[in-house]
Every structure is written in C-alpha cells, then in structure tokens.
Design a protein around this motif. Sequence first.
Motif, PDB file in Angstrom:
ATOM      1  N   MET A 378      -2.584 -12.727   8.403  1.00 55.52           N
ATOM      2  CA  MET A 378      -2.374 -13.207   7.045  1.00 55.52           C
ATOM      3  C   MET A 378      -0.919 -13.017   6.641  1.00 55.52           C
ATOM      4  SD  MET A 378      -4.560 -12.388   3.594  1.00 55.52           S
ATOM      5  CE  MET A 378      -3.718 -10.916   3.033  1.00 55.52           C
ATOM      6  N   GLN A 379      -0.354 -11.835   6.914  1.00 52.60           N
ATOM      7  CA  GLN A 379       1.029 -11.575   6.535  1.00 52.60           C
ATOM      8  C   GLN A 379       2.014 -12.354   7.405  1.00 52.60           C
ATOM      9  OE1 GLN A 379       1.390 -10.173   3.778  1.00 52.60           O
ATOM     10  NE2 GLN A 379      -0.704  -9.375   3.607  1.00 52.60           N
ATOM     11  N   ALA A 380       1.622 -12.680   8.635  1.00 52.77           N
ATOM     12  CA  ALA A 380       2.481 -13.490   9.503  1.00 52.77           C
ATOM     13  C   ALA A 380       2.472 -14.965   9.108  1.00 52.77           C
ATOM     14  CB  ALA A 380       2.043 -13.342  10.957  1.00 52.77           C
ATOM     15  N   ARG A 389       3.662 -15.247   2.191  1.00 49.50           N
ATOM     16  CA  ARG A 389       4.624 -14.410   1.485  1.00 49.50           C
ATOM     17  C   ARG A 389       5.738 -14.020   2.443  1.00 49.50           C
ATOM     18  NH1 ARG A 389      -0.531 -12.761  -0.340  1.00 49.50           N
ATOM     19  NH2 ARG A 389      -0.767 -12.843  -2.614  1.00 49.50           N
ATOM     20  N   ILE A 390       6.926 -14.495   2.159  1.00 49.18           N
ATOM     21  CA  ILE A 390       8.106 -14.087   2.923  1.00 49.18           C
ATOM     22  C   ILE A 390       8.833 -13.055   2.072  1.00 49.18           C
ATOM     23  CG2 ILE A 390      10.220 -14.841   4.053  1.00 49.18           C
ATOM     24  CD1 ILE A 390       8.994 -17.595   4.358  1.00 49.18           C
ATOM     25  N   TYR A 391       8.660 -11.804   2.414  1.00 46.69           N
ATOM     26  CA  TYR A 391       9.173 -10.726   1.575  1.00 46.69           C
ATOM     27  C   TYR A 391      10.681 -10.589   1.713  1.00 46.69           C
ATOM     28  CZ  TYR A 391       4.483  -8.989   0.520  1.00 46.69           C
ATOM     29  OH  TYR A 391       3.196  -8.866   0.061  1.00 46.69           O
ATOM     30  N   ASN A 392      11.360 -10.500   0.574  1.00 43.19           N
ATOM     31  CA  ASN A 392      12.787 -10.203   0.531  1.00 43.19           C
ATOM     32  C   ASN A 392      12.931  -8.695   0.410  1.00 43.19           C
ATOM     33  OD1 ASN A 392      15.407  -9.605  -0.406  1.00 43.19           O
ATOM     34  ND2 ASN A 392      15.627 -11.619  -1.338  1.00 43.19           N
ATOM     35  N   ALA A 489      -4.516 -23.177   0.974  1.00 42.07           N
ATOM     36  CA  ALA A 489      -3.507 -23.633   1.928  1.00 42.07           C
ATOM     37  C   ALA A 489      -2.284 -24.182   1.232  1.00 42.07           C
ATOM     38  CB  ALA A 489      -4.109 -24.699   2.852  1.00 42.07           C
ATOM     39  N   ARG A 490      -2.358 -24.461  -0.066  1.00 40.68           N
ATOM     40  CA  ARG A 490      -1.225 -25.014  -0.798  1.00 40.68           C
ATOM     41  C   ARG A 490      -0.462 -23.965  -1.595  1.00 40.68           C
ATOM     42  NH1 ARG A 490       0.489 -29.331   1.640  1.00 40.68           N
ATOM     43  NH2 ARG A 490      -1.178 -30.805   2.048  1.00 40.68           N
ATOM     44  N   GLN A 491      -0.809 -22.709  -1.413  1.00 41.86           N
ATOM     45  CA  GLN A 491      -0.150 -21.661  -2.174  1.00 41.86           C
ATOM     46  C   GLN A 491       0.997 -21.066  -1.378  1.00 41.86           C
ATOM     47  OE1 GLN A 491      -3.069 -18.770  -3.317  1.00 41.86           O
ATOM     48  NE2 GLN A 491      -4.455 -20.302  -4.163  1.00 41.86           N
ATOM     49  N   TRP A 492       2.132 -20.871  -2.055  1.00 39.61           N
ATOM     50  CA  TRP A 492       3.293 -20.219  -1.425  1.00 39.61           C
ATOM     51  C   TRP A 492       3.870 -19.226  -2.416  1.00 39.61           C
ATOM     52  CZ3 TRP A 492       6.090 -20.738   3.205  1.00 39.61           C
ATOM     53  CH2 TRP A 492       5.488 -21.573   4.151  1.00 39.61           C
ATOM     54  N   ARG A 493       4.407 -18.157  -1.924  1.00 40.81           N
ATOM     55  CA  ARG A 493       5.048 -17.190  -2.800  1.00 40.81           C
ATOM     56  C   ARG A 493       6.153 -16.485  -2.047  1.00 40.81           C
ATOM     57  NH1 ARG A 493       0.981 -13.295  -5.681  1.00 40.81           N
ATOM     58  NH2 ARG A 493       0.231 -15.340  -6.320  1.00 40.81           N
TER      59      ARG A 493
END
Length: 495
Positions: A378-380, A389-392, A489-493
């Motif tokens: 999930m995190q990948a 989620r691409i964590y900064n 599938a359409r959610q991005w954060r």
Amino acid sequence: MKASVVWLKRDLRLEDHQPLCEALDSERPLVLLYCFEPMLLEDQRYSERHWRFVTQSLQCMNRSLRANNIRIMVLQADMVSALEALHDEIGIAAVYSHEETGVDLTYQRDIEVAAWLDKNGIAWHEHPSNGIERGRSNRSGWNQRWQTVMESSLAQPQWRALEAPWPVPGDRLDRLLLREPPASWLEPDRNFQGGGPAAAQACLDSFFGHRGEAYARSVSSPDLSRTHCSRLSPYLAWGNLSIRQVYQALEKCRHRYHWERAMQAFESRLHWHCHFIQKFESECRMEFEDINRGFLDMPRPTNASAQAAWRSGHTGYPLIDASMRCLQHTGYINFRSRAMLVSFFCHHLWQHWRDAANHLASLFLDFEPGIHYAQLQMQAGVTGTNTVRIYNPVKQSMEHDPDAAFILEWVPELRGYPEHLQHTPWEANPMEKMMLPEGYPEPIVNCSETYGLARDRLWAMKDSEYVQLEAERILNRHVQRQSRSQHPARQWRVR
C-alpha cells in the motif's frame, strides 16, 4: 491415556484461548507445546528481539501455570519431528491450535503437519483467530461477522485437577527439549517492550488508564506516539492478548472518560488491523509479488549503496535517519514513520518493496506477516486501489517534529547544528559549514526531483488498462463495496 496437545504459535496467552478450552474439556492429559523451529530461527525476517519476546512470554505463562501443576513443553525442532517424538513416547489423541495467517514457510509446514496427523489418525482441531476467516473469496458480510466475534464471550479456559500433566520425557523427547535458551534471549533489554500476558495487561491498563487520552492528537508525532499510542502491537502480533480482549476492554472504559474522539480513532485501528490480515489470508501471494499484477513489469533497478544508507540510517534526511535508528534500537516507530520509511525507499530511492521487506520485518518487534506485506504494498503504491502517498521527509519533519526533539535524540550528529538547519542540514551556507561538526552525510537523493519522477512513473502505470482491471478485481475481492463513496484508485495525496 493419550494426551491432548495444545500447539502454541502466535497465541502466547492463557485467556480467550479456544484451543486450550477444548483441550481441557477433553479430560485427557494435557501437553502445552511450543516449538522454536529451525526454519524460522534461520529466516532473515526474524531476529533476536523476536525470540527474546517469545521467551519472555513463555516464562510469564509458566509462572501463571504453576498453580495448575503444569508448564509448557519447549522444544527446538521442526514440528513434525516434535509430534513424532511426542506420539512415540506419550501418545497423541488430538492436537488443538489456532489458525495462523503466517508466511509461506509456516503454511507449507502446516501442510506437512496435517499430512502427518492424518496418516497417524490424529484429529487436528484448528480455530479462527481474531475474526479472520479462512477460505473467503470476497468481503460480503465480513464487517458484520467481525463485529459479532468481537462482541461474543471470551473463551476462558476452565482449569481442573490434571492427572500426569507433565510427561517424563524419554531419550527422543529429551534431545529436543530446549532447557536453556541462548543467553541473549534471557537477558532483558530495556530498550524493548517485554513480552508476556502480564506485560500486555499492564500496557493495556496504562493506555486506558491515562495514556490514551492524548491518542488522537499524538498518533502522528514520532516522539509523543511512543507514550500516547497504545503500544499493544507486539502483544497482539505474538498473541499475548487477543483483539477481542482489547476490543472489550475498550468498550468497558470508553464512556468512563470524555475520550470519545481518541477511542473512536483507536477502535478503527483494531478493525483495520484485522482487515489487513484478512486481506493477506485471502491473497497470500503478496508475500512475493505486487498484488496488482499490472505493476509486475514496472522497472525498479537495484541501488545497493542507496539501500545500505537507508538500512543504516545515513540517508542525509534527518527524520528518515532518526526513524530508522529508533526502530533499530527499540523495535518500534509509529505508523506514519513506518509509511514514510517505505515511501522514501520505494519512491525517492525507486527500489522494490521486496528489498525492504526482510530488513523491516527483522526490526519490527510487532512483525505480523498479514499486516506487513499488505502495508508495504500500500505504501509502495502498487495496489492500484489505495491513495498513493509520496511522503516529503522535510515536510513531515517540520510538521510532526517541529522542535526536532525526536531527530536530536536519534541523530546526535545534529545536536551542534543551529535550529534552522536541524531539519535541512544541507542548506548550511559556506560559513556555517565551516563551523558545523562533521559526520552527518549529504542527502543521497534530491527529494524535490525524485518526487516528480516517482509521481510520473506511478501515474503512467496507474492509468494503464491492466492496472485498472486489476484494481477492480482487488476491490471486488477485498472490499465490502457498498461502504465506498468513491473509487479509491483515483485518490492521490502528497505528504
């Protein structure tokens, strides 16, 4: 008279234990059995911290069992050899255990055990654990079924006077007995939570007694979470407590205080805990490959030096390094830090999640296979169904460790840095660099650049027809569809 054998695995407790209840009800001599299995002792996912926790759990259980004139038989052997020796010297009438949602090694072991028991005409009574249902093809009705299990009565063993409860081992069993575990398993390490039902109960009581009040507002802080999160995860992973015990303890106290927001947040995590294990139970191939087959051909070349820097906590990003070092020394970091470590590895370093799986498993004191692999994927960002989620790491650091308290505890090289550089030490000007202590590395990647690359790569894959078809298949299998308000599938954060 032949014995009833209770095979203990990841259910190291004496309460809410249906197999133990049934074995006691059989009115036969009782053998409580735990095996340190060579295949797991040699597996890279398990380490000394796990076996110390198990050893502490067995010691705690044996202290409680003294009043019943019984103790756990601890062997170091593969399970079939252990059963053969027991059957040869004592005689086994039946085996009782919980079903285990484990790794492929334990699944194949269970197949061998089942074949041996069947060959010898011995019944094996397996019981579901924590609301997980074996053989499910979809999630229809699963939420309701889980709720029913959580609200049902605890399976409390009724102890009785036991006849010949501890068999005198013959030569064959004697050779398999683990009389003296390795010294490192016996030596307490105060950096780690101690194992056993008593420690689990104390942790539960302190959480519902006072620590849990700040749960909801502390759960994302790498520092505060160590106090105000429940810290029950290792006790659940190794079965010192059942999920049902925790759920019912929550229900008893939730109206005692004005903690409704905190308790609702905690209850949802109990449900998600089992949701992910059920997902792994229903599609265990995710131990080895992307659950969404549309990502299988996505190129992810190995960068050995970057992986080594990540594993050792020397990436040049303070919160990443602090999180990894804390995990190394304590076996615990909060969920956000775990997600951030995986995101950094998979997105900013662009490495395959499989290359992180064994290392993280060996560090997590609460390594739970059913949660581990589902969360890694999930995190990948390779499910095609979850928010990517691409964590900064800089943004996370400034938001959740604003005073750099967590960073400075675990990255002491930065203690001589001025406050404005503790989150971004690479921004030091030439004059500052001359005055700063040496030893902390430059960033191994530029996260501003790698974020864009990862986003574009994942978005291109996510829009492919195969990924979308697989996403629909996954949702149909693992989600109770009527509860979703939009297509995940359409959610991005960006975090």
